[in-house]
Design a protein around this motif. Sequence first.
Motif, mmCIF file in Angstrom:
data_model
loop_
_atom_site.group_PDB
_atom_site.id
_atom_site.type_symbol
_atom_site.label_atom_id
_atom_site.label_comp_id
_atom_site.label_asym_id
_atom_site.label_seq_id
_atom_site.Cartn_x
_atom_site.Cartn_y
_atom_site.Cartn_z
ATOM 1 N N PRO A 106 0.826 -1.259 -0.168
ATOM 2 C CA PRO A 106 -0.001 -0.064 -0.149
ATOM 3 C C PRO A 106 0.995 1.054 0.040
ATOM 4 O O PRO A 106 1.825 1.175 0.725
ATOM 5 N N LEU A 107 0.352 2.276 -0.896
ATOM 6 C CA LEU A 107 1.016 3.468 -0.969
ATOM 7 C C LEU A 107 0.165 4.510 0.034
ATOM 8 O O LEU A 107 0.723 5.248 0.515
ATOM 9 N N ILE A 108 -1.247 4.375 -0.352
ATOM 10 C CA ILE A 108 -2.352 5.100 0.604
ATOM 11 C C ILE A 108 -3.448 4.470 0.450
ATOM 12 O O ILE A 108 -3.742 4.025 -0.391
ATOM 13 N N THR A 109 -4.052 4.572 1.772
ATOM 14 C CA THR A 109 -5.208 3.798 1.696
ATOM 15 C C THR A 109 -6.201 4.797 2.665
ATOM 16 O O THR A 109 -5.707 5.467 3.673
ATOM 17 N N LYS A 110 -7.588 4.495 2.707
ATOM 18 C CA LYS A 110 -8.516 4.961 3.610
ATOM 19 C C LYS A 110 -9.629 3.752 4.030
ATOM 20 O O LYS A 110 -10.215 3.457 3.174
ATOM 21 N N GLY A 111 -9.370 3.306 5.170
ATOM 22 C CA GLY A 111 -10.558 2.440 5.445
ATOM 23 C C GLY A 111 -9.880 0.889 5.454
ATOM 24 O O GLY A 111 -8.873 0.903 4.852
ATOM 25 N N CYS A 112 -10.622 0.163 5.891
ATOM 26 C CA CYS A 112 -10.504 -1.420 5.644
ATOM 27 C C CYS A 112 -11.807 -2.121 5.469
ATOM 28 O O CYS A 112 -12.776 -1.736 6.488
#
Length: 95
Positions: free
Chosen positions: A2-8
């Motif tokens: 991952p480089l950038i994420t929001k939430g799972c």
Amino acid sequence: MPLITKGCGEADGSNLDCNYFFAIRGSDGVLAADFEDFRSSGNNNLVAGVTVVTPNVWHHGAVTYDGTNWALYLDGVLETVSYSGQTPRYDSIQH
């Protein structure tokens, strides 16, 4: 990776969706991005590059979405454009 994420992701089609991610895909080493949309099924909207990201070398990756099309860039070069036309889910309450 991952480089950038929001939430799972815990539930599709609700505010427990994973909103988005931008990553180097483990299966083939290319850039990939995805967002969940507001359709009741919470469909994924995936875009993936074509050039393998060279390990141990600095790169610049970028992804844009104009409300219609994804555009994915590696080192300033357009990798791919993919049609979506969906509204990204923005109301996730995931951590």
